[in-house]
Design an enzyme around this catalytic site. Structure first.
Site, short mmCIF file in Angstrom:
data_model
loop_
_atom_site.label_atom_id
_atom_site.label_comp_id
_atom_site.label_asym_id
_atom_site.label_seq_id
_atom_site.Cartn_x
_atom_site.Cartn_y
_atom_site.Cartn_z
CG HIS A 1 -2.14 -0.84 1.04
ND1 HIS A 1 -3.15 -0.51 0.15
CD2 HIS A 1 -2.53 -2.01 1.63
CE1 HIS A 1 -4.10 -1.42 0.19
NE2 HIS A 1 -3.76 -2.36 1.09
CG LEU B 1 4.27 -11.99 -6.89
CD1 LEU B 1 3.77 -10.59 -6.56
CD2 LEU B 1 4.44 -12.80 -5.62
#
Length: 456
Positions: free
Chosen positions: A245, A421
């Site tokens: 974030h 990922l």
């Protein structure tokens, strides 16, 4: 025999059964010896009286009287009598066995009551003198007494029932002891399996603690270990999410600055700005993947619905084929069956896209990626297979390619442009829907990945 429960139960049962049988046989032997001692004591008491009676009949009535007496009484006697005079002659002229003759000689020599044993048979010899002054010896050949061998050789119904009862009682006791020992081990194994499958809340629980033994200590240590692992993993996920974030803000400012720089850029600086733009996009993809992975691992509830999986697979394959054609590659559906599943369409679309696009990146030029969807009638799962024609993956690395940031050193490296990922997100998305992911090298070269999802 791999069952610990069965091993412990059988060893306990056999050991206790052998002990019980030993005690039972010892009791028989002891009872037999006690009975023999009582009989011998009775023999020494009763034989003189019996001998007086025989000698009196023989002295008063002679051989005919003794013969008549034996004809009427011998069938009810528990022994067979033989009467000898002082010269060793059996007064009725009967043939005698060596044991009877041995008993006569022993009683005549010692002039008392003598008992001779051979196996479980015995003979009692009684010396006495009649009223007329003559010496006699009465030898009684007694019936065999039951020894332990005969008891084991011919078991009665009572003995058989006793044995069955003992075996049943010993079995129940062994079962209780075995369950008491193995129950915490089975709970520990179940908790360990749950922990290995990703359920970090798995615990052995307080049921084993009241035991106050080593197994209770082991269960307590396992729960403490699981609690620490859960805390560490939660901290790691929270840290990963927080960092992702926080990176979004400077990345957004970087994009704005890049746009402003392009307005006043020169042809010489354009290539550098394009490079910055590509790296910024790549960083944005990486952060997006990290956030998605963090959300799935945090256990957030996702919206689920029933939908057609075959339509989703067709859309993903068509999009992948459109992108692959610009790179001299293609994606083709070889088989598709009508399958309905319950889940989150967007999350499953992302999971399937990651696999198909990964296959497109690594398949060789002028080859195609094969996609199939099957639903077997006797299987509760839908199987999605994606096969490329690339260099494949070493067998030792197949189990690790679904881990975050794991890369195979040779064929599949960072030159592909991936973040490391995609397959991790796929594995967690499929697992959150109750499915599984498997990878194996295709016999015709390349990698094949199987996505398995439960049907409705």
């Amino acid at each position: 025999m791999r069952s610990l429960f069965l091993k412990i139960f059988l060893w306990f049962w056999l050991a206790m059964l052998l002990v019980s049988l030993t005690l039972l046989i010892s009791g028989y032997i002891s009872e037999s010896h006690s009975s023999q001692e009582r009989d011998e004591k009775m023999d020494r008491t009763m034989t003189p009286l019996i001998a007086d009676n025989f000698v009196e009949i023989y002295d008063t009535q002679g051989k005919p009287g003794l013969t008549s007496f034996l004809e009427h009484a011998e069938s009810g006697m528990p022994w067979k009598p033989f009467l000898f005079d002082a010269h060793g002659a059996e007064v009725l002229g009967r043939i005698v066995s060596p044991e009877i003759w041995e008993t006569f000689q022993l009683a005549m020599r010692n002039k008392q009551t003598e008992i001779v044993h051979h196996g479980n048979r015995r003979w009692v010899g009684q010396w006495l003198m009649s009223n007329s002054g003559k010496e006699y010896v009465l030898v009684l050949q007694l019936k065999p007494f039951p020894g332990p061998q005969s008891l084991l050789r011919a078991p009665s119904l009572v003995q058989l029932l006793r044995f069955v009862t003992i075996a049943l009682i010993v079995g129940l006791i062994s079962l209780w002891i075995t369950r008491h020992i193995t129950s915490p081990i089975f709970r520990l194994r179940h908790a360990a399996n749950q922990l290995a499958k990703g359920n970090l809340t798995a615990r052995v629980g307080p049921d084993s603690l009241p035991r106050n033994d080593e197994l209770a200590d082991l269960s307590k240590d396992f729960d403490n270990m699981a609690a620490q692992i859960e805390t560490l993993m939660a901290s790691q996920r929270r840290l990963l999410a927080d960092i992702s974030h926080e990176l979004r803000s400077p990345l957004a400012r970087l994009s704005v600055a890049l746009g402003l720089a392009r307005r006043s850029s020169t042809p010489e600086s354009a290539s550098a700005l394009d490079r910055i733009d590509r790296e910024a996009q790549r960083l944005n993809e990486l952060i997006g993947g990290l956030l998605q992975l963090a959300r799935m691992e945090s256990g957030d509830t996702i919206a689920r619905e029933d939908f057609n999986l075959d339509a989703l697979v067709k859309e993903v394959a068509e999009d992948a084929n459109f992108e692959a054609r610009s790179r001299n590659r293609s994606a083709r559906i070889t088989e598709v069956a009508a399958c309905r599943v319950h889940g989150n369409p967007d999350l499953l679309r992302s999971a399937i896209e990651n696999v198909v696009r990964n296959a497109v990146n690594y398949t060789a030029e002028n080859t195609e990626v094969l996609v199939s969807l099957t639903c077997e009638e006797d299987s509760p799962f839908a199987d999605i297979r994606v096969t490329d024609h690339g260099p494949g993956v070493p067998e030792t690395a197949l189990a690790n390619i679904f881990q975050p940031f794991y890369r195979v050193e040779a064929a599949r490296d960072r030159n592909s442009g991936g973040t490391g990922l995609g397959l991790s997100i796929t594995e967690r998305a499929i697992r959150s829907h109750g499915g599984s992911v498997q990878a194996q090298n295709s016999p015709n070269a390349g990698l094949q990945i199987l996505l398995r999802l439960p049907l409705i």
